[in-house]
Design an enzyme around this catalytic site. Structure first.
Site, PDB file in Angstrom:
ATOM      1  N   HIS A 185       0.857  -1.179  -0.262  1.00 58.57           N
ATOM      2  CA  HIS A 185      -0.066  -0.025  -0.107  1.00 58.57           C
ATOM      3  C   HIS A 185       0.964   1.140   0.022  1.00 58.57           C
ATOM      4  O   HIS A 185       1.863   1.286   0.798  1.00 58.57           O
ATOM      5  CB  HIS A 185      -0.818   0.052   1.148  1.00 58.57           C
ATOM      6  CG  HIS A 185      -2.051   1.219   1.013  1.00 58.57           C
ATOM      7  ND1 HIS A 185      -3.192   0.842   0.612  1.00 58.57           N
ATOM      8  CD2 HIS A 185      -1.834   2.364   1.392  1.00 58.57           C
ATOM      9  CE1 HIS A 185      -3.737   2.068   0.459  1.00 58.57           C
ATOM     10  NE2 HIS A 185      -2.893   3.079   1.190  1.00 58.57           N
ATOM     11  N   ALA A 186       0.689   2.121  -0.908  1.00 58.77           N
ATOM     12  CA  ALA A 186       1.429   3.355  -1.040  1.00 58.77           C
ATOM     13  C   ALA A 186       1.622   4.200   0.060  1.00 58.77           C
ATOM     14  O   ALA A 186       0.592   4.375   0.726  1.00 58.77           O
ATOM     15  CB  ALA A 186       0.950   4.266  -2.206  1.00 58.77           C
ATOM     16  N   HIS A 191       0.359  11.967  -5.342  1.00 59.51           N
ATOM     17  CA  HIS A 191      -0.185  12.025  -4.127  1.00 59.51           C
ATOM     18  C   HIS A 191       0.940  11.754  -2.878  1.00 59.51           C
ATOM     19  O   HIS A 191       0.747  12.537  -2.084  1.00 59.51           O
ATOM     20  CB  HIS A 191      -1.604  10.955  -3.753  1.00 59.51           C
ATOM     21  CG  HIS A 191      -1.717  10.852  -2.461  1.00 59.51           C
ATOM     22  ND1 HIS A 191      -3.202  11.460  -1.975  1.00 59.51           N
ATOM     23  CD2 HIS A 191      -1.355  10.132  -1.378  1.00 59.51           C
ATOM     24  CE1 HIS A 191      -3.036  11.207  -0.835  1.00 59.51           C
ATOM     25  NE2 HIS A 191      -2.320  10.397  -0.212  1.00 59.51           N
ATOM     26  N   GLU A 192       1.602  10.969  -3.031  1.00 58.21           N
ATOM     27  CA  GLU A 192       2.755  10.467  -2.130  1.00 58.21           C
ATOM     28  C   GLU A 192       3.677  11.643  -2.185  1.00 58.21           C
ATOM     29  O   GLU A 192       4.190  11.841  -1.063  1.00 58.21           O
ATOM     30  CB  GLU A 192       3.179   9.167  -2.415  1.00 58.21           C
ATOM     31  CG  GLU A 192       2.230   7.951  -2.570  1.00 58.21           C
ATOM     32  CD  GLU A 192       1.572   7.765  -1.163  1.00 58.21           C
ATOM     33  OE1 GLU A 192       1.938   8.318   0.088  1.00 58.21           O
ATOM     34  OE2 GLU A 192       0.547   7.243  -1.237  1.00 58.21           O
ATOM     35  N   HIS A 232       2.913  14.408   0.303  1.00 58.13           N
ATOM     36  CA  HIS A 232       3.308  14.308   1.333  1.00 58.13           C
ATOM     37  C   HIS A 232       4.917  14.782   1.843  1.00 58.13           C
ATOM     38  O   HIS A 232       5.365  15.040   2.367  1.00 58.13           O
ATOM     39  CB  HIS A 232       3.242  12.649   2.013  1.00 58.13           C
ATOM     40  CG  HIS A 232       1.754  12.142   2.145  1.00 58.13           C
ATOM     41  ND1 HIS A 232       0.816  12.919   2.858  1.00 58.13           N
ATOM     42  CD2 HIS A 232       1.182  11.246   1.611  1.00 58.13           C
ATOM     43  CE1 HIS A 232      -0.236  12.351   2.895  1.00 58.13           C
ATOM     44  NE2 HIS A 232      -0.111  11.386   1.915  1.00 58.13           N
ATOM     45  N   GLU A 260      -3.050  15.088   3.304  1.00 57.15           N
ATOM     46  CA  GLU A 260      -3.600  14.065   2.201  1.00 57.15           C
ATOM     47  C   GLU A 260      -4.039  14.870   0.794  1.00 57.15           C
ATOM     48  O   GLU A 260      -4.222  14.271  -0.061  1.00 57.15           O
ATOM     49  CB  GLU A 260      -4.759  13.341   2.835  1.00 57.15           C
ATOM     50  CG  GLU A 260      -4.512  12.392   3.809  1.00 57.15           C
ATOM     51  CD  GLU A 260      -3.529  11.373   3.529  1.00 57.15           C
ATOM     52  OE1 GLU A 260      -3.071  11.143   2.230  1.00 57.15           O
ATOM     53  OE2 GLU A 260      -2.812  10.830   4.479  1.00 57.15           O
ATOM     54  N   HIS A 293      -6.471   0.614   5.650  1.00 58.95           N
ATOM     55  CA  HIS A 293      -6.490   1.435   6.900  1.00 58.95           C
ATOM     56  C   HIS A 293      -6.996   1.144   8.212  1.00 58.95           C
ATOM     57  O   HIS A 293      -6.785   1.541   9.079  1.00 58.95           O
ATOM     58  CB  HIS A 293      -7.111   2.905   6.345  1.00 58.95           C
ATOM     59  CG  HIS A 293      -6.371   3.519   5.164  1.00 58.95           C
ATOM     60  ND1 HIS A 293      -6.683   2.879   4.016  1.00 58.95           N
ATOM     61  CD2 HIS A 293      -5.642   4.582   4.800  1.00 58.95           C
ATOM     62  CE1 HIS A 293      -5.822   3.678   2.992  1.00 58.95           C
ATOM     63  NE2 HIS A 293      -5.499   4.611   3.740  1.00 58.95           N
ATOM     64  N   TYR A 297      -9.123  11.624   4.335  1.00 58.24           N
ATOM     65  CA  TYR A 297      -9.264  11.396   2.976  1.00 58.24           C
ATOM     66  C   TYR A 297     -10.478  12.298   2.246  1.00 58.24           C
ATOM     67  O   TYR A 297     -10.563  12.793   1.211  1.00 58.24           O
ATOM     68  CB  TYR A 297      -9.198  10.123   2.475  1.00 58.24           C
ATOM     69  CG  TYR A 297      -8.284   9.410   2.905  1.00 58.24           C
ATOM     70  CD1 TYR A 297      -6.828   9.509   2.266  1.00 58.24           C
ATOM     71  CD2 TYR A 297      -7.909   8.555   3.977  1.00 58.24           C
ATOM     72  CE1 TYR A 297      -5.468   9.132   2.510  1.00 58.24           C
ATOM     73  CE2 TYR A 297      -6.729   7.940   4.163  1.00 58.24           C
ATOM     74  CZ  TYR A 297      -5.619   8.219   3.696  1.00 58.24           C
ATOM     75  OH  TYR A 297      -4.314   7.461   4.074  1.00 58.24           O
TER      76      TYR A 297
HETATM   77  N1  ASP Z   1      -2.255   7.632  -0.609  1.00 61.96           N
HETATM   78  C1  ASP Z   1      -3.040   6.537  -0.837  1.00 61.96           C
HETATM   79  C2  ASP Z   1      -3.813   6.451   0.382  1.00 61.96           C
HETATM   80  O1  ASP Z   1      -3.655   7.148   1.247  1.00 61.96           O
HETATM   81  C3  ASP Z   1      -2.481   5.502  -1.229  1.00 61.96           C
HETATM   82  C4  ASP Z   1      -3.120   4.630  -2.190  1.00 61.96           C
HETATM   83  O2  ASP Z   1      -3.725   5.196  -2.855  1.00 61.96           O
HETATM   84  O3  ASP Z   1      -2.778   3.451  -2.589  1.00 61.96           O
HETATM   85  O4  ASP Z   1      -4.053   5.186   1.095  1.00 61.96           O
HETATM   86  N1  SER Z   2      -5.141   6.457  -0.601  1.00 64.69           N
HETATM   87  C1  SER Z   2      -6.690   6.352   0.042  1.00 64.69           C
HETATM   88  C2  SER Z   2      -6.995   4.754  -0.007  1.00 64.69           C
HETATM   89  O1  SER Z   2      -6.069   4.222  -0.664  1.00 64.69           O
HETATM   90  C3  SER Z   2      -7.409   7.336  -0.631  1.00 64.69           C
HETATM   91  O2  SER Z   2      -7.593   7.200  -1.799  1.00 64.69           O
HETATM   92  O3  SER Z   2      -7.719   4.410   0.552  1.00 64.69           O
HETATM   93 ZN    ZN Z   3      -1.693   9.784   1.531  1.00 64.82          ZN
END
Ligand code: ASP
Ligand code: SER
Ligand code: ZN
Length: 636
Positions: A376-377, A406-407, A410, A434, A535, A545
């Site tokens: 997971h990123a 996105h990353e 951060h 985020e 998460h 998010y």
């Molecule tokens: N940044 C995304 C998230 O917060 C990571 C993803 O989309 O894989 O989970």
């Molecule tokens: N990065 C977050 C997730 O993967 C929101 O897109 O759930």
């Molecule tokens: Zn993020």
């Protein structure tokens, strides 16, 4: 995600109690408040602090307390983050153990310091000292109980949940006994994105959701233990602590989230209605009901959270070009590193400094073939020394190009604030963190992609514009109710309103109520579907998010204005604008030093979260959808 979930924003209620008496919260040096310290006396942390409790606390003492705290946290968190980095890059029993040990040491220190800090309650302190002390209570997303055995158990449970998720695999019957490896999320995600056969999708969906069953007992223990920890530091439950990170009391935050949701819900409802009708055409009436919720496995994503992968099934004008970036990325064999470099170049075009050399040496950009990693990123800042990294199993897809941005959002936040006191090294609130990379990604327009050679032509008519807006809506608008409900579920779990027997049922009630999606078939007794979403086992709060989806359009509108762009928001790109970059930098550099409305002012001149930018961005699409949906019964 952003890895450092334990460093979050701050509640005004907490500031008030930390600063305490009197209206004058300026940089007064004289302790004018009466000092009541029954808490300190009741919980002596050590002989030294018990002795200290006998004398009244002073501002100087608080200053020294914060100085020592800052230096200790740097050491402890560096150790913890290094251990966790290695663990997540190389999941074994040993690295699990090392990661839990480091987590436990940080937890022990944090609880002890929170207890000691009670001594300063009621003392009038300079705001930057008061704010660091208040942030201390919010610094862990899973505060540990004082009891050493329970603390150790919580650290272990957290690591185990993360590792079970990271190692999760589905072994379909057809692969049993064969040499073919079982399927990890990396492969299952591809099936969810590309397959258009309902049976195949159901198989991948059910297979992945099966990995969560063994997570449930661990999750239950984590709820009990972290609730206890939250309780000991003054919160009713863990959800109350999470809701305290927004410079307002928890109840006000709940109302705020509801206000934002109500403003965007009509747009979601139109999108849902249109997509359901199109899916019905493809999958047939027996799979997709005319009036009910959409089965969750048909939306192109394992969690039905972002729907851009089914664009081909719902394209408004299929004959117009769709600007398929993924095709170009894969066709030209654009590598993972090159994708990240493209992302970096956007940020540097705004005037931000390039990433440090160590970023390229230490990041993980591709899925290793020979070991288990958490794919997971995520973005990391290790030890407040500009040692920034990302960890991501990058594929050459448009989705991943956006996630790279996105990353990097951060990472560029980290590079702007790493010289601040460590407790200020976080987003203005976690929704800001985020939202930064996503804001930049909103400027990844066809015009910009053409300049990178990733598409051949720009859209030149209204139909192509609606196509593009549809693709964005599938990503951004579709996500909104999902972003909202994850923590609505957890808040109820932490508050004890949802008992373990009802975990799964309550999950699907919320999924249906907010998203209008349904479980694809009956779920068995052992099912723990929330655990199949990263998460949840990773203990990463999720409302961030939802906030980010709203804020990024607000940031985008502000930066477009700074860049002198006059056209509609969906055609604006701030690429190359130093003026926009300066506004962005001003906000990033503040970290969490001030309440978030002040950071919002720095970028936009505004003081409240405002959903109108999102609504404005999608207005042409909303009008088009309304037209398409005429005569349909929308809703579920
Ligand atoms: N940044 C995304 C998230 O917060 C990571 C993803 O989309 O894989 O989970
Ligand atoms: N990065 C977050 C997730 O993967 C929101 O897109 O759930
Ligand atoms: Zn993020």
């Amino acid at each position: 995600m952003k890895r450092s979930w334990w460093r979050t924003g701050l509640g005004i209620g907490v500031v008030a109690s930390a600063v305490g008496c009197g209206a004058g919260q300026g940089a007064s040096d004289s302790p004018v408040c009466p000092t009541t310290s029954p808490m300190t006396v009741a919980y002596p942390a050590s002989a030294a602090s018990a002795a200290a409790a006998a004398t009244p606390p002073t501002v100087e003492e608080a200053r020294e307390f914060v100085r020592v705290l800052d230096s200790d946290l740097r050491r402890l968190w560096m150790q913890r983050d290094r251990s966790s980095w290695v663990n997540q890059n190389f999941i074994t029993d040993d690295t699990d153990q090392l990661a839990s040990n480091a987590e436990e040491a940080s937890m022990e220190y944090l609880s002890r310091k929170i207890r000691e800090a009670r001594r300063f309650e009621g003392l009038q302190l300079p705001p930057e000292i008061a704010r660091q002390i208040a942030l201390l209570k919010l610094a862990s997303a899973a505060p540990a109980p004082d009891n050493a055995a329970e603390r150790a158990e919580l650290a272990t449970v957290l690591t185990q949940m993360g590792s079970l998720y990271g190692k999760g695999k589905y072994c379909p019957d057809r692969l049993k006994g064969s040499k073919a490896p079982c399927l990890s999320l990396h492969e299952l995600d591809d099936i969810m994105a590309k397959s258009r056969k309902a049976d195949e999708l159901l198989d991948a969906w059910s297979g992945w959701h099966g990995i969560a069953t063994p997570i449930k007992p661990l999750f239950q223990r984590y709820v009990t233990l972290s609730n206890k920890g939250a309780n000991e530091i003054g919160y009713g439950d863990l959800g109350q602590q999470w809701k305290s990170g927004y410079d307002m009391p928890p109840a006000q935050f709940e109302a705020e989230v509801e206000r934002l949701w109500q403003a965007v819900k009509p747009l979601y409802d139109e999108l849902h209605c249109y997509v359901r009708a199109r899916l019905r055409k493809h999958y047939g009436a027996e799979k997709v009901p005319e009036k009910g919720p959409i089965p969750a496995h048909l939306l192109g994503n394992m969690w039905a959270q972002e729907w851009a992968n089914i664009y081909d099934l719902v394209a408004p004008f299929p004959k117009e070009p769709s600007f398929d970036v993924g095709k170009k990325l894969a066709g030209r064999k654009v590598g993972a590193k090159e994708m990240v470099q493209k992302g970096e170049s956007f940020f540097t075009s705004l005037g931000l400094e390039p990433l440090p050399k160590t970023f390229w040496e230490r990041s993980l950009l591709r899925k290793p073939q020979d070991r288990d990693v958490v794919c997971h990123a995520s973005a990391w800042d290790i030890g407040s020394t500009n040692d920034v990294r990302i960890k991501m199993c990058i594929k050459p897809t448009e989705e991943d190009l956006i996630t790279v941005h996105h990353e990097l959002g951060h990472v560029f936040y980290y590079t702007q604030y790493y010289k601040l006191p460590i407790l200020f090294q976080s987003g203005a609130n976690d929704g800001f963190h985020e939202g930064i990379g996503d804001t930049i990604a909103l400027s990844v327009t066809p015009k910009y992609l053409k300049s990178l050679g990733l598409i051949d032509a720009e859209p030149d008519n209204d139909k192509a514009r609606i196509n593009l807006l549809m693709k964005q809506a599938l990503e951004k608008v579709a996500f909104l109710p999902f972003g909202l409900l994850i923590d609505k579920w957890r808040w109820d779990v932490f508050a004890g309103k949802t008992s373990p027997e009802r975990y799964n049922a309550a999950w699907w009630e919320l999924r249906t109520r907010y998203q209008g999606v349904s479980a694809p078939g009956a779920r068995g007794d052992g099912a723990f579907d929330p655990g199949a979403k990263y998460h949840i086992p990773a203990n990463t709060p999720y409302m961030r998010y939802f906030l980010a989806r709203i804020l990024q359009f607000q940031f985008h509108r502000a930066l477009c204005k700074a860049a002198g762009q006059q056209g509609p928001l969906d055609t604006c790109s701030i690429h190359g604008s130093k003026a926009a970059g300066e506004k962005l930098r001003a906000m990033l550099a503040m970290g969490a030093t001030r309440p978030w409305p002040e950071a919002l002012t720095a970028i936009s001149g505004e003081t409240a979260m405002d959903p109108s930018a999102l609504v404005e961005y999608f207005a042409p699409l909303q009008a088009w959808l309304r037209d398409q949906n005429k005569g349909q019964t929308c809703g579920w």
